[in-house]
Design a protein around this motif. Sequence first.
Motif, PDB file in Angstrom:
ATOM      1  N   GLY A  95       0.843  -1.182   0.000  1.00 25.64           N
ATOM      2  CA  GLY A  95       0.000   0.000   0.000  1.00 25.64           C
ATOM      3  C   GLY A  95       0.878   1.231   0.000  1.00 25.64           C
ATOM      4  N   THR A  96       0.393   2.273  -0.619  1.00 25.81           N
ATOM      5  CA  THR A  96       1.120   3.534  -0.583  1.00 25.81           C
ATOM      6  C   THR A  96       0.144   4.667  -0.356  1.00 25.81           C
ATOM      7  OG1 THR A  96       2.838   4.875  -1.648  1.00 25.81           O
ATOM      8  CG2 THR A  96       1.098   4.014  -3.081  1.00 25.81           C
ATOM      9  N   GLY A  97       0.628   5.712   0.276  1.00 27.76           N
ATOM     10  CA  GLY A  97      -0.223   6.866   0.533  1.00 27.76           C
ATOM     11  C   GLY A  97       0.555   7.995   1.176  1.00 27.76           C
ATOM     12  N   SER A  98      -0.029   9.189   1.061  1.00 31.86           N
ATOM     13  CA  SER A  98       0.499  10.405   1.681  1.00 31.86           C
ATOM     14  C   SER A  98      -0.489  10.872   2.731  1.00 31.86           C
ATOM     15  CB  SER A  98       0.657  11.517   0.637  1.00 31.86           C
ATOM     16  OG  SER A  98       1.538  11.144  -0.392  1.00 31.86           O
ATOM     17  N   ALA A  99       0.002  11.451   3.788  1.00 35.66           N
ATOM     18  CA  ALA A  99      -0.871  11.943   4.858  1.00 35.66           C
ATOM     19  C   ALA A  99      -1.780  13.068   4.385  1.00 35.66           C
ATOM     20  CB  ALA A  99      -0.043  12.413   6.044  1.00 35.66           C
ATOM     21  N   ASN A 100      -1.326  13.837   3.380  1.00 41.97           N
ATOM     22  CA  ASN A 100      -2.125  14.913   2.792  1.00 41.97           C
ATOM     23  C   ASN A 100      -1.608  15.160   1.381  1.00 41.97           C
ATOM     24  OD1 ASN A 100       0.138  16.809   2.950  1.00 41.97           O
ATOM     25  ND2 ASN A 100      -0.269  16.811   5.155  1.00 41.97           N
ATOM     26  N   PHE A 101      -2.159  16.144   0.685  1.00 44.39           N
ATOM     27  CA  PHE A 101      -1.779  16.324  -0.711  1.00 44.39           C
ATOM     28  C   PHE A 101      -0.448  17.043  -0.909  1.00 44.39           C
ATOM     29  CE2 PHE A 101      -4.300  20.098   0.173  1.00 44.39           C
ATOM     30  CZ  PHE A 101      -3.606  21.104  -0.474  1.00 44.39           C
ATOM     31  N   VAL A 102       0.239  17.392   0.184  1.00 46.55           N
ATOM     32  CA  VAL A 102       1.535  18.062   0.094  1.00 46.55           C
ATOM     33  C   VAL A 102       2.687  17.102   0.386  1.00 46.55           C
ATOM     34  CG1 VAL A 102       2.953  19.908   1.066  1.00 46.55           C
ATOM     35  CG2 VAL A 102       0.506  20.272   0.720  1.00 46.55           C
ATOM     36  N   GLU A 103       2.494  16.206   1.343  1.00 46.53           N
ATOM     37  CA  GLU A 103       3.574  15.327   1.793  1.00 46.53           C
ATOM     38  C   GLU A 103       3.843  14.184   0.815  1.00 46.53           C
ATOM     39  OE1 GLU A 103       3.308  14.105   5.880  1.00 46.53           O
ATOM     40  OE2 GLU A 103       2.190  15.926   6.375  1.00 46.53           O
ATOM     41  N   LYS A 104       5.084  13.720   0.827  1.00 45.12           N
ATOM     42  CA  LYS A 104       5.470  12.571   0.006  1.00 45.12           C
ATOM     43  C   LYS A 104       4.882  11.292   0.591  1.00 45.12           C
ATOM     44  CE  LYS A 104       8.074  15.006  -2.738  1.00 45.12           C
ATOM     45  NZ  LYS A 104       7.659  15.320  -4.081  1.00 45.12           N
ATOM     46  N   ALA A 105       4.740  10.296  -0.245  1.00 46.83           N
ATOM     47  CA  ALA A 105       4.111   9.033   0.147  1.00 46.83           C
ATOM     48  C   ALA A 105       5.083   8.116   0.873  1.00 46.83           C
ATOM     49  CB  ALA A 105       3.566   8.320  -1.088  1.00 46.83           C
ATOM     50  N   VAL A 106       4.509   7.101   1.487  1.00 51.65           N
ATOM     51  CA  VAL A 106       5.252   6.030   2.138  1.00 51.65           C
ATOM     52  C   VAL A 106       4.766   4.723   1.528  1.00 51.65           C
ATOM     53  CG1 VAL A 106       5.661   4.845   4.331  1.00 51.65           C
ATOM     54  CG2 VAL A 106       5.492   7.341   4.281  1.00 51.65           C
ATOM     55  N   LEU A 107       5.662   3.767   1.340  1.00 52.46           N
ATOM     56  CA  LEU A 107       5.303   2.429   0.887  1.00 52.46           C
ATOM     57  C   LEU A 107       5.230   1.526   2.103  1.00 52.46           C
ATOM     58  CD1 LEU A 107       4.831   0.459  -1.521  1.00 52.46           C
ATOM     59  CD2 LEU A 107       7.294  -0.038  -1.407  1.00 52.46           C
TER      60      LEU A 107
END
Length: 183
Positions: free
Chosen positions: A77-89
Amino acid sequence: RNKKDYSVIGSFNNIEDPSDDVLSSMTIDYATGIAYGITSKGAFGILNLNDASFETIGNVDEKVCALAVGKDGTIYGTGSANFVEKAVLYSIDKETAALTKLADMPFRAFSDGAYYDEVNYNPQMIYDYQNDRLYVSASVHTRDGGNIQEHDGMYIIDLKNNYDAFNIGYVMLNLRGTPKKGK
């Protein structure tokens, strides 16, 4: 396809408040035939492909917007905490929905489920069985005359090499009419 070639099997209707939560990503484990999904509010579970019901396994404790299953059965899964921050895998535990952080990513992958808001992402992720890697399309548009203003691009995540991620290009479509190819 003709409409007679398919039929409605049900609706995604058994989450707590369907007006406030939507299925944001789904994937299938081809080894087991089990489909998994995640909602915009973080419910992770099994999606029944026979009747479109959703059985929640648990809630993830970080924002995850895109899913894919590797050939070994690992759910990524991947995602960012908000639309500014980079994602985490992450890897996601199939039994508990617990996340294990694998790596920070160089792109943003955010979806709040609000399609008509000012900022909408539509991140997608697929697993490449031949090369043991993930592809992520991290796309976003802002409403500035209906034109795409930002796009993080298409990335490959190398699962064999410390989860290195690199951009392979930009493919965008301005849904108001004009196909565009990025850098």
